[in-house]
Design an enzyme around this catalytic site. Structure first.
Site, PDB file in Angstrom:
ATOM      1  N   HIS A 179      -0.999   9.643   4.623  1.00 52.67           N
ATOM      2  CA  HIS A 179       0.127  10.448   4.588  1.00 52.67           C
ATOM      3  C   HIS A 179      -0.082  12.082   3.865  1.00 52.67           C
ATOM      4  CE1 HIS A 179       1.561   6.304   3.442  1.00 52.67           C
ATOM      5  NE2 HIS A 179       2.995   7.119   4.201  1.00 52.67           N
ATOM      6  N   VAL A 187      -0.885   8.164 -13.148  1.00 52.47           N
ATOM      7  CA  VAL A 187       0.604   8.097 -12.390  1.00 52.47           C
ATOM      8  C   VAL A 187      -0.195   6.998 -11.003  1.00 52.47           C
ATOM      9  CG1 VAL A 187       1.847   9.604  -9.928  1.00 52.47           C
ATOM     10  CG2 VAL A 187      -0.013  10.860 -11.846  1.00 52.47           C
ATOM     11  N   ASP A 225       1.015   5.317  -8.199  1.00 55.07           N
ATOM     12  CA  ASP A 225       1.824   5.122  -6.631  1.00 55.07           C
ATOM     13  C   ASP A 225       1.470   3.894  -5.353  1.00 55.07           C
ATOM     14  OD1 ASP A 225       2.598   6.642  -4.820  1.00 55.07           O
ATOM     15  OD2 ASP A 225       1.229   8.291  -4.504  1.00 55.07           O
ATOM     16  N   TRP A 257       6.354 -13.174  -3.600  1.00 54.71           N
ATOM     17  CA  TRP A 257       7.826 -13.536  -3.569  1.00 54.71           C
ATOM     18  C   TRP A 257       8.226 -12.139  -4.220  1.00 54.71           C
ATOM     19  CZ3 TRP A 257       4.170 -17.004  -4.131  1.00 54.71           C
ATOM     20  CH2 TRP A 257       3.943 -17.457  -5.509  1.00 54.71           C
ATOM     21  N   LYS A 258       7.514 -11.828  -5.497  1.00 52.12           N
ATOM     22  CA  LYS A 258       7.524 -10.765  -6.213  1.00 52.12           C
ATOM     23  C   LYS A 258       7.743  -9.140  -5.890  1.00 52.12           C
ATOM     24  CE  LYS A 258       5.514 -13.292 -10.073  1.00 52.12           C
ATOM     25  NZ  LYS A 258       4.447 -13.555 -11.047  1.00 52.12           N
TER      26      LYS A 258
END
Length: 336
Positions: free
Chosen positions: A44, A171, A173, A225-226
């Protein structure tokens, strides 16, 4: 190849100015992309920059538009991003959430009609550097199947939590897929397999091959699934709070007009500084003081390795993929 922070920043800034970005906005976006690569989030950072310019060239991003407030409810505000660059919109809204937090202890800004914010952790670090706790998240286009489904219906909606700390901010992320698509593309560029399964191939089998996952677009939700459930509720909150588009209304080809939420808490309003630092240090030391699963390994708190990567890259240069850099250089005014 390795390049200095200054060299990369200068190149990106010149390109953005050539595309008529206002000066301060060009500085912010150039710094954000460079910082992401400096912190090791190449997917990114520089790697995403050519795609960003492509959106600008196609008129999907308005380089001069400004976000506008469209609703205010004490600690909660709604803003319209007007399809301005996602980085500048997100930076503005986190600043606004911090302003609300200074006044009310907590502040929330919900943003609609915006663009990709690039690395979501940027805005966690932004808040933590200002001494604020932050939670933020975004929705995306459909790029994951809900658990048990065969078609992409949900997004890998990134979720960020930041906690300021004198010895190094904490942090988190994370994407809600096991790997972000940008991260998988980085593995693909390096001709590497993922360390664990990250999605499904064309035959519906879980695989570590990033190329096969990128071909299907079927990423694996983190926690199975969570993670599927988490991404669904994040999409609901982003759309409800902002009054914007949920994932199923976002164009699958052109990921624009998305929604984001920025929540900020000012710990100075309620927390004793010494107690806060002592508590955080106790938790981190407890995490560190554990026998490693394998010899030579150790445990980390969220953001710890980012700080180490940043230090190394500032001292020795930022690793840059040569093909990516060549593409970026071709965007410069003298190359056009």
């Amino acid at each position: 190849m390795r390049l200095s922070f200054k060299e990369i920043y200068k190149q990106l800034y010149q390109i953005l100015r050539n595309y008529d970005f206002p000066e301060e906005r060009a500085r912010l976006i150039s710094r954000t992309h460079t910082q992401s690569s400096c912190d090791g989030v190449y997917s990114h950072g520089l790697n995403r920059f050519p795609s960003f310019i492509d959106y600008v060239e196609r008129g999907l991003i308005d380089v001069a538009a400004e976000p506008e407030k469209v609703g205010a409810f004490r600690v909660l505000e709604r803003w319209n991003g007007n399809l301005a660059p996602g980085v500048s919109n997100a930076h503005h809204c986190m600043e606004r959430a911090m302003t609300l937090a200074r006044e009310h202890t907590i502040g929330c800004v919900a943003l609609r009609n915006t663009n990709h914010w690039m690395r979501g952790g940027t805005y966690g670090w932004q808040a933590a550097d200002a001494g604020k706790i932050a939670l933020c998240f975004t929705n995306t286009k459909r790029n994951m199947p809900p658990w048990g489904g065969r078609e992409n219906r949900i997004g890998n909606n990134p979720f960020i939590i930041a906690i300021p700390r004198e010895e190094g901010h904490v942090v988190l992320d994370m994407a809600t897929s096991q790997f972000s698509f940008g991260k998988m593309n980085t593995y693909k560029l390096n001709n590497e397999l993922l360390p664990v399964a990250g999605g499904w191939d064309r035959d519906g089998n879980l695989t570590r091959d990033p190329e096969k996952i990128l071909a299907t677009g079927h990423a694996l939700p983190v926690g199975y699934w969570k993670g599927s459930a988490l991404t669904i509720v994040l999409d609901m909150l982003a759309a409800l709070l902002s009054g914007g588009n949920p994932t199923h209304r976002i164009d699958d080809d052109e990921e624009i007009a998305i929604c984001q939420v920025f929540i900020c808490i000012d710990p100075e309003k309620f927390a004793d500084g010494d107690l806060k630092n002592q508590l955080l240090d106790e938790i981190i030391n407890h995490v560190h003081n554990v026998s490693p699963m394998q010899d030579g390994e150790r445990t980390y708190y969220p953001g710890e390795r980012t700080l180490a990567t940043r230090k190394d890259h500032l001292e020795h240069g930022i690793p840059v993929d040569e093909s990516v850099w060549e593409t970026i250089v071709q965007l410069a005014p003298e190359s056009r």
